[in-house]
Scaffold this motif. Structure first.
Motif, PDB file in Angstrom:
ATOM      1  N   LYS A 136      13.844  14.494 -50.643  1.00 17.96           N
ATOM      2  CA  LYS A 136      15.197  14.470 -51.204  1.00 17.96           C
ATOM      3  C   LYS A 136      16.188  13.752 -50.282  1.00 17.96           C
ATOM      4  O   LYS A 136      17.107  13.103 -50.749  1.00 17.96           O
ATOM      5  CB  LYS A 136      15.681  15.891 -51.514  1.00 17.96           C
ATOM      6  CG  LYS A 136      15.999  16.670 -50.260  1.00 17.96           C
ATOM      7  CD  LYS A 136      16.563  18.032 -50.556  1.00 17.96           C
ATOM      8  CE  LYS A 136      16.895  18.693 -49.246  1.00 17.96           C
ATOM      9  NZ  LYS A 136      16.551  20.055 -49.085  1.00 17.96           N
ATOM     10  N   GLY A 137      15.950  13.867 -48.957  1.00 18.32           N
ATOM     11  CA  GLY A 137      16.901  13.268 -48.016  1.00 18.32           C
ATOM     12  C   GLY A 137      16.872  11.757 -48.020  1.00 18.32           C
ATOM     13  O   GLY A 137      17.818  11.110 -47.594  1.00 18.32           O
ATOM     14  N   ILE A 138      15.749  11.194 -48.458  1.00 18.26           N
ATOM     15  CA  ILE A 138      15.616   9.746 -48.329  1.00 18.26           C
ATOM     16  C   ILE A 138      16.447   9.007 -49.368  1.00 18.26           C
ATOM     17  O   ILE A 138      17.166   8.070 -49.043  1.00 18.26           O
ATOM     18  CB  ILE A 138      14.123   9.355 -48.381  1.00 18.26           C
ATOM     19  CG1 ILE A 138      13.445   9.938 -47.139  1.00 18.26           C
ATOM     20  CG2 ILE A 138      13.948   7.851 -48.444  1.00 18.26           C
ATOM     21  CD1 ILE A 138      11.962   9.839 -47.123  1.00 18.26           C
ATOM     22  N   VAL A 161      10.864  28.511 -41.866  1.00 18.14           N
ATOM     23  CA  VAL A 161      10.756  27.522 -40.804  1.00 18.14           C
ATOM     24  C   VAL A 161      10.162  26.209 -41.307  1.00 18.14           C
ATOM     25  O   VAL A 161      10.676  25.129 -41.018  1.00 18.14           O
ATOM     26  CB  VAL A 161       9.904  28.081 -39.641  1.00 18.14           C
ATOM     27  CG1 VAL A 161       9.716  27.027 -38.568  1.00 18.14           C
ATOM     28  CG2 VAL A 161      10.579  29.296 -39.053  1.00 18.14           C
ATOM     29  N   PHE A 162       9.086  26.294 -42.080  1.00 15.93           N
ATOM     30  CA  PHE A 162       8.425  25.062 -42.474  1.00 15.93           C
ATOM     31  C   PHE A 162       9.303  24.230 -43.415  1.00 15.93           C
ATOM     32  O   PHE A 162       9.428  23.008 -43.266  1.00 15.93           O
ATOM     33  CB  PHE A 162       7.069  25.369 -43.137  1.00 15.93           C
ATOM     34  CG  PHE A 162       6.249  24.137 -43.348  1.00 15.93           C
ATOM     35  CD1 PHE A 162       5.857  23.367 -42.251  1.00 15.93           C
ATOM     36  CD2 PHE A 162       5.890  23.719 -44.619  1.00 15.93           C
ATOM     37  CE1 PHE A 162       5.118  22.210 -42.430  1.00 15.93           C
ATOM     38  CE2 PHE A 162       5.155  22.561 -44.801  1.00 15.93           C
ATOM     39  CZ  PHE A 162       4.762  21.809 -43.711  1.00 15.93           C
ATOM     40  N   ALA A 163       9.965  24.914 -44.368  1.00 16.16           N
ATOM     41  CA  ALA A 163      10.862  24.195 -45.273  1.00 16.16           C
ATOM     42  C   ALA A 163      11.981  23.533 -44.479  1.00 16.16           C
ATOM     43  O   ALA A 163      12.356  22.383 -44.738  1.00 16.16           O
ATOM     44  CB  ALA A 163      11.436  25.150 -46.312  1.00 16.16           C
ATOM     45  N   SER A 164      12.520  24.235 -43.470  1.00 15.40           N
ATOM     46  CA  SER A 164      13.594  23.668 -42.658  1.00 15.40           C
ATOM     47  C   SER A 164      13.104  22.461 -41.887  1.00 15.40           C
ATOM     48  O   SER A 164      13.827  21.471 -41.722  1.00 15.40           O
ATOM     49  CB  SER A 164      14.130  24.708 -41.679  1.00 15.40           C
ATOM     50  OG  SER A 164      14.546  25.844 -42.366  1.00 15.40           O
ATOM     51  N   PHE A 165      11.851  22.557 -41.398  1.00 12.22           N
ATOM     52  CA  PHE A 165      11.273  21.428 -40.672  1.00 12.22           C
ATOM     53  C   PHE A 165      11.197  20.203 -41.581  1.00 12.22           C
ATOM     54  O   PHE A 165      11.644  19.107 -41.226  1.00 12.22           O
ATOM     55  CB  PHE A 165       9.877  21.815 -40.162  1.00 12.22           C
ATOM     56  CG  PHE A 165       9.106  20.677 -39.567  1.00 12.22           C
ATOM     57  CD1 PHE A 165       9.377  20.260 -38.275  1.00 12.22           C
ATOM     58  CD2 PHE A 165       8.117  20.029 -40.290  1.00 12.22           C
ATOM     59  CE1 PHE A 165       8.679  19.197 -37.720  1.00 12.22           C
ATOM     60  CE2 PHE A 165       7.419  18.975 -39.752  1.00 12.22           C
ATOM     61  CZ  PHE A 165       7.697  18.553 -38.455  1.00 12.22           C
ATOM     62  N   MET A 166      10.671  20.411 -42.806  1.00 17.99           N
ATOM     63  CA  MET A 166      10.547  19.298 -43.741  1.00 17.99           C
ATOM     64  C   MET A 166      11.920  18.737 -44.100  1.00 17.99           C
ATOM     65  O   MET A 166      12.112  17.522 -44.179  1.00 17.99           O
ATOM     66  CB  MET A 166       9.844  19.759 -45.031  1.00 17.99           C
ATOM     67  CG  MET A 166       8.411  20.140 -44.848  1.00 17.99           C
ATOM     68  SD  MET A 166       7.442  18.804 -44.159  1.00 17.99           S
ATOM     69  CE  MET A 166       6.540  18.269 -45.583  1.00 17.99           C
ATOM     70  N   ASP A 167      12.884  19.634 -44.293  1.00 16.53           N
ATOM     71  CA  ASP A 167      14.238  19.207 -44.615  1.00 16.53           C
ATOM     72  C   ASP A 167      14.804  18.344 -43.488  1.00 16.53           C
ATOM     73  O   ASP A 167      15.388  17.293 -43.728  1.00 16.53           O
ATOM     74  CB  ASP A 167      15.113  20.455 -44.821  1.00 16.53           C
ATOM     75  CG  ASP A 167      16.553  20.109 -45.095  1.00 16.53           C
ATOM     76  OD1 ASP A 167      16.834  19.668 -46.212  1.00 16.53           O
ATOM     77  OD2 ASP A 167      17.382  20.269 -44.181  1.00 16.53           O
TER      78      ASP A 167
END
Lengths: 202, 193
Positions: A10-12, A124-130
């Motif tokens: 989504k960030g890209i 944690v993992f979702a935050s890492f991916m974000d």
């Protein structure tokens, strides 16, 4: 798994921090006179963003709501200091070129914004991916901006000459006005593309 | 005295924080829809930046350097700024509630206004003495205020007469306007060496 993939991508484009949410404008205007600076800044910010996202997500149940902003800022400032010292030691020319804007990653709204909007309420993992996705989106945006400015304003790309001898660079593009102009037009283009896509979908 | 005036002039016109150093762009774009709020923001920033220059200079030379804690600079400065902003917020809320309402979310956001942290760090990297640092902080903040008030004036006019294409409406047109403003300020370069 699909959810995590969504956080990464989504960030890209869809929520690009620079072009759509318009955060982190100060460094992106200031240091995009050269593509190398754009890459360096992007990667430094990504490092801080990923680390602070993971760390804040780990601490999300411990930090009391009332003091969360100062707590976030201290966490971010610690990682920025690490990035600053590492760049000073191993990439001195880049450190000199980015100058003031390395410590200023602390006040880059993208990082505090992600901590507040995402990391404090996700695992944690979702935050890492974000963090990775937003960081990559920011880096790509910086590369695009600095490529336009370097090619038009200096006639080079990563230091290599793009045009023949006859090219007279438009110096304005690497001066401050060029930064505002490039970002303004890029956001307009992204707006136009988004509008087109929405119309097609409906 | 003359040198100090020159320092202010340089910080306001030649190396304007917003238009040539790219510091404080977020509030510059965010709080510039009306002249009154822009002025309020400008005054709050002048206050915070002058105080920040003062306190951070003292901390840098009387606490951090004697104790060899230079690497803590970023963390210490940002904490000082956060505390100061909180203080200013309380003062404004008490003495000018309408202004407090108008500034809204942007008041706590002065903490993340890079102009404030920027001026504290610039004071150290430029090796300014105490008086110079405070004057530089004050001058730079005046430059910020000048830029944001001027820009708010232009934006008010544009909103009135506006036949702005949909695609560039909002942030893009604001940035393009800033580009022209910054181009005009380039004319001042060379005024102060």
């Amino acid at each position: 798994m699909k959810k995590y993939w969504h956080e990464l991508t989504k960030g890209i484009l869809r929520e690009n921090p620079l072009f759509i949410i318009v955060l982190g404008t100060c460094p992106s205007l200031a240091i995009t006179t050269k593509v190398e600076n754009g890459i360096g800044m992007g990667l430094a910010a990504t490092f801080v963003l990923v680390c602070s996202n993971v760390f804040i997500s780990l601490l999300r149940k411990i930090i009391p709501k009332q003091v969360r902003i100062p707590a976030f800022i201290v966490v971010i400032a610690a990682f920025v200091t690490i990035a600053d010292l590492v760049l000073h030691a191993y990439a001195y020319p880049l450190w000199q070129a980015l100058g003031l804007f390395i410590p200023l990653i602390v006040v880059n709204c993208i990082i505090l914004g992600r901590a507040e909007a995402f990391a404090q309420s996700n695992n944690v993992f979702a935050s890492f991916m974000d963090g990775v996705g937003m960081g990559l989106g920011f880096t790509l945006a910086l590369i695009l901006m600095s490529a336009i400015r370097e090619i038009l304003g200096n006639g080079t790309f990563l230091g290599m000459k793009v045009f023949g001898e006859g090219f007279d660079p438009a110096v304005m593009m690497v001066l401050p006005p060029g930064g505002f102009l490039t970002l303004g037009f890029l956001i307009a283009v992204v707006n136009a593309i988004n509008k087109r896509m929405k119309e097609r979908n409906t | 005295m003359g040198e100090l005036l020159l320092l202010i002039l340089g910080a306001v016109l030649v190396n304007n924080f917003v238009l040539s150093r790219f510091l404080g762009i977020c509030p510059f774009l965010g709080v510039s829809k009306k002249i009154e709020t822009a002025t309020g923001m400008g005054i709050a920033v002048i206050f915070v930046m002058t105080l920040t220059s003062m306190i951070c200079w003292i901390l840098q030379y009387y606490v951090l350097e004697p104790l060899n804690l230079g690497f803590l600079q970023t963390i210490v400065f940002i904490l000082v700024i956060a505390a100061l902003v909180q203080l200013v917020e309380m003062i404004i809320q008490k003495i000018a509630p309408p202004l407090y309402q108008a500034l809204g979310i942007y008041l706590p956001l002065i903490t993340t206004n890079c102009a404030v942290l920027g001026v504290a760090i610039l004071n150290v990297t430029k090796g300014f003495g105490f008086v110079y640092a405070v004057v530089f902080g004050f001058g730079s903040a005046c430059g910020f205020t000048l830029a944001i008030v001027m820009f708010a004036g232009i934006r008010e006019r544009m909103a009135l007469g506006g036949r702005i294409p949909k695609v560039v409406d909002g942030v893009p047109i604001a940035l393009i306007t800033t580009a022209i403003l910054s181009l005009a300020f380039l004319g001042f370069s060379g005024l102060v060496k």
